[in-house]
Motif scaffolding. Structure first.
Motif, PDB file in Angstrom:
ATOM      1  N   THR A  37       0.855  -1.189   0.000  1.00  0.00           N
ATOM      2  CA  THR A  37       0.000   0.000   0.000  1.00  0.00           C
ATOM      3  C   THR A  37       0.883   1.228   0.000  1.00  0.00           C
ATOM      4  N   LEU A  38       0.901   1.941  -1.124  1.00  0.00           N
ATOM      5  CA  LEU A  38       1.703   3.148  -1.265  1.00  0.00           C
ATOM      6  C   LEU A  38       0.757   4.325  -1.457  1.00  0.00           C
ATOM      7  N   LEU A  39       0.630   5.134  -0.417  1.00  0.00           N
ATOM      8  CA  LEU A  39      -0.212   6.332  -0.481  1.00  0.00           C
ATOM      9  C   LEU A  39       0.639   7.506  -0.956  1.00  0.00           C
ATOM     10  N   ALA A  40       0.178   8.179  -1.985  1.00  0.00           N
ATOM     11  CA  ALA A  40       0.901   9.332  -2.521  1.00  0.00           C
ATOM     12  C   ALA A  40      -0.107  10.463  -2.755  1.00  0.00           C
ATOM     13  N   PRO A  41      -0.535  11.106  -1.676  1.00  0.00           N
ATOM     14  CA  PRO A  41      -1.553  12.151  -1.827  1.00  0.00           C
ATOM     15  C   PRO A  41      -1.009  13.353  -2.594  1.00  0.00           C
ATOM     16  N   ARG A  42      -1.879  13.981  -3.342  1.00  0.00           N
ATOM     17  CA  ARG A  42      -1.510  15.214  -4.040  1.00  0.00           C
ATOM     18  C   ARG A  42      -1.521  16.327  -2.994  1.00  0.00           C
ATOM     19  N   MET A  43      -0.363  16.951  -2.815  1.00  0.00           N
ATOM     20  CA  MET A  43      -0.255  18.026  -1.834  1.00  0.00           C
ATOM     21  C   MET A  43      -0.776  19.324  -2.454  1.00  0.00           C
ATOM     22  N   PRO A  44      -1.222  20.265  -1.617  1.00  0.00           N
ATOM     23  CA  PRO A  44      -1.833  21.499  -2.120  1.00  0.00           C
ATOM     24  C   PRO A  44      -0.854  22.366  -2.922  1.00  0.00           C
ATOM     25  N   SER A  45      -1.335  22.885  -4.008  1.00  0.00           N
ATOM     26  CA  SER A  45      -0.620  23.877  -4.827  1.00  0.00           C
ATOM     27  C   SER A  45       0.861  23.549  -5.000  1.00  0.00           C
ATOM     28  N   PRO A  46       1.197  22.410  -5.604  1.00  0.00           N
ATOM     29  CA  PRO A  46       2.609  22.049  -5.718  1.00  0.00           C
ATOM     30  C   PRO A  46       3.431  23.041  -6.543  1.00  0.00           C
ATOM     31  N   ASP A  47       2.787  23.800  -7.423  1.00  0.00           N
ATOM     32  CA  ASP A  47       3.520  24.799  -8.198  1.00  0.00           C
ATOM     33  C   ASP A  47       3.894  26.029  -7.383  1.00  0.00           C
ATOM     34  N   SER A  48       3.180  26.275  -6.308  1.00  0.00           N
ATOM     35  CA  SER A  48       3.522  27.373  -5.396  1.00  0.00           C
ATOM     36  C   SER A  48       3.218  26.929  -3.968  1.00  0.00           C
ATOM     37  N   PRO A  49       3.981  25.953  -3.487  1.00  0.00           N
ATOM     38  CA  PRO A  49       3.686  25.348  -2.189  1.00  0.00           C
ATOM     39  C   PRO A  49       4.019  26.273  -1.024  1.00  0.00           C
ATOM     40  N   THR A  50       3.304  26.059   0.063  1.00  0.00           N
ATOM     41  CA  THR A  50       3.644  26.722   1.324  1.00  0.00           C
ATOM     42  C   THR A  50       3.711  25.638   2.398  1.00  0.00           C
ATOM     43  N   MET A  72       8.178   8.349   3.245  1.00  0.00           N
ATOM     44  CA  MET A  72       9.077   8.677   2.140  1.00  0.00           C
ATOM     45  C   MET A  72       8.777  10.093   1.682  1.00  0.00           C
ATOM     46  N   GLY A  73       9.831  10.818   1.322  1.00  0.00           N
ATOM     47  CA  GLY A  73       9.648  12.148   0.780  1.00  0.00           C
ATOM     48  C   GLY A  73      10.681  12.430  -0.282  1.00  0.00           C
ATOM     49  N   HIS A  74      10.246  13.080  -1.342  1.00  0.00           N
ATOM     50  CA  HIS A  74      11.129  13.439  -2.447  1.00  0.00           C
ATOM     51  C   HIS A  74      11.269  14.957  -2.493  1.00  0.00           C
ATOM     52  N   SER A  75      12.495  15.430  -2.432  1.00  0.00           N
ATOM     53  CA  SER A  75      12.828  16.851  -2.548  1.00  0.00           C
ATOM     54  C   SER A  75      12.073  17.652  -1.476  1.00  0.00           C
ATOM     55  N   LEU A  76      11.239  18.603  -1.885  1.00  0.00           N
ATOM     56  CA  LEU A  76      10.502  19.402  -0.900  1.00  0.00           C
ATOM     57  C   LEU A  76       9.671  18.496   0.008  1.00  0.00           C
ATOM     58  N   GLY A  77       9.102  17.440  -0.544  1.00  0.00           N
ATOM     59  CA  GLY A  77       8.306  16.522   0.270  1.00  0.00           C
ATOM     60  C   GLY A  77       9.090  15.927   1.420  1.00  0.00           C
ATOM     61  N   GLY A  78      10.366  15.619   1.184  1.00  0.00           N
ATOM     62  CA  GLY A  78      11.213  15.090   2.253  1.00  0.00           C
ATOM     63  C   GLY A  78      11.495  16.127   3.317  1.00  0.00           C
ATOM     64  N   SER A  79      11.794  17.353   2.880  1.00  0.00           N
ATOM     65  CA  SER A  79      12.101  18.391   3.873  1.00  0.00           C
ATOM     66  C   SER A  79      10.859  18.783   4.664  1.00  0.00           C
ATOM     67  N   VAL A  80       9.698  18.758   4.034  1.00  0.00           N
ATOM     68  CA  VAL A  80       8.451  19.046   4.755  1.00  0.00           C
ATOM     69  C   VAL A  80       8.183  17.944   5.782  1.00  0.00           C
ATOM     70  N   LEU A  81       8.369  16.688   5.388  1.00  0.00           N
ATOM     71  CA  LEU A  81       8.183  15.583   6.347  1.00  0.00           C
ATOM     72  C   LEU A  81       9.102  15.738   7.554  1.00  0.00           C
ATOM     73  N   LEU A  82      10.361  16.050   7.297  1.00  0.00           N
ATOM     74  CA  LEU A  82      11.323  16.182   8.386  1.00  0.00           C
ATOM     75  C   LEU A  82      10.946  17.334   9.316  1.00  0.00           C
ATOM     76  N   LYS A  83      10.549  18.462   8.752  1.00  0.00           N
ATOM     77  CA  LYS A  83      10.124  19.602   9.567  1.00  0.00           C
ATOM     78  C   LYS A  83       8.878  19.233  10.375  1.00  0.00           C
ATOM     79  N   TYR A  84       7.922  18.608   9.716  1.00  0.00           N
ATOM     80  CA  TYR A  84       6.685  18.214  10.378  1.00  0.00           C
ATOM     81  C   TYR A  84       6.973  17.276  11.555  1.00  0.00           C
ATOM     82  N   LEU A  85       7.782  16.264  11.315  1.00  0.00           N
ATOM     83  CA  LEU A  85       8.090  15.298  12.372  1.00  0.00           C
ATOM     84  C   LEU A  85       8.853  15.926  13.531  1.00  0.00           C
TER      85      LEU A  85
END
Length: 184
Positions: A37-50, A72-85
């Motif tokens: 089971t690999l969940l890959a939700p579309r994050m809000p406004s990926p072209d101008s993320p906050t 798992m996080g790729h690029s900004l997704g990884g840094s957002v995960l790390l900050k969130y955690l």
């Protein structure tokens, strides 16, 4: 025990077949197989993320995650995960984490305050073992030196430097699939 993988994509368009993290996700799904089971939700406004909007999306998603989860996080997704955690309570048990081509915010040309980690961010993290940091030496978006900053702050992390993956990991990476599978 079956685990869920939560994958947070990169910034930028995720619409086209070869845009954003789509090639990486396609290769992960093919390598891991249909029983994962690999969940890959579309994050809000990926072209101008906050960070605020991605945090809000994670706040809604995290309570719905079952049992143990591989993050798992790729690029900004990884840094957002790390900050969130490092800043939020995280209830699901973490079976492991894989961060790919992740920028270290605060380095030259990467000074975006909303994504900055606290200087003591490792002390806010839950115990995450194993933790893999993937970064290709030929990354033309996030320079290879970024992974060295993270490795210095996260000495228990295993750093993997596959050759020829660029920033988007657009071709299969058997080591990555093997490490993810080992977390399941």
């Amino acid at each position: 025990m079956k685990h869920t993988i939560l994958f947070i994509h990169s910034a930028g368009s995720q619409e086209g077949e070869h845009e954003g993290s789509n090639d990486l996700l396609r290769h992960l799904r093919a390598g891991l197989g249909a029983d994962v089971t690999l969940l890959a939700p579309r994050m809000p406004s990926p072209d101008s993320p906050t960070y605020a909007s991605w945090k809000q999306a994670l706040d809604a998603l995290v309570p719905t995650l079952p049992g143990e989860v591989v993050l798992m996080g790729h690029s900004l997704g990884g840094s957002v995960l790390l900050k969130y955690l490092s800043e939020e309570a995280f209830a699901p048990r973490i079976a492991g984490m894989v961060l790919i081509a992740m920028p270290y915010w605060g380095m030259d040309d990467w000074e975006v305050d909303e994504y900055l980690l606290r200087k003591d961010f490792p002390t806010g993290l839950p115990v995450i073992r194993p933790l893999y940091l993937y970064h290709s030496e030929d990354d033309d978006v996030v320079s290879f030196e970024h992974v060295h900053y993270y490795a210095g702050k996260l000495p228990a992390a295993t750093v993997r430097t596959p050759v020829g993956m660029g920033h988007v990991f657009a071709k299969p990476c058997p080591a990555l699939v093997g490490d993810v599978r080992s977390l399941l």
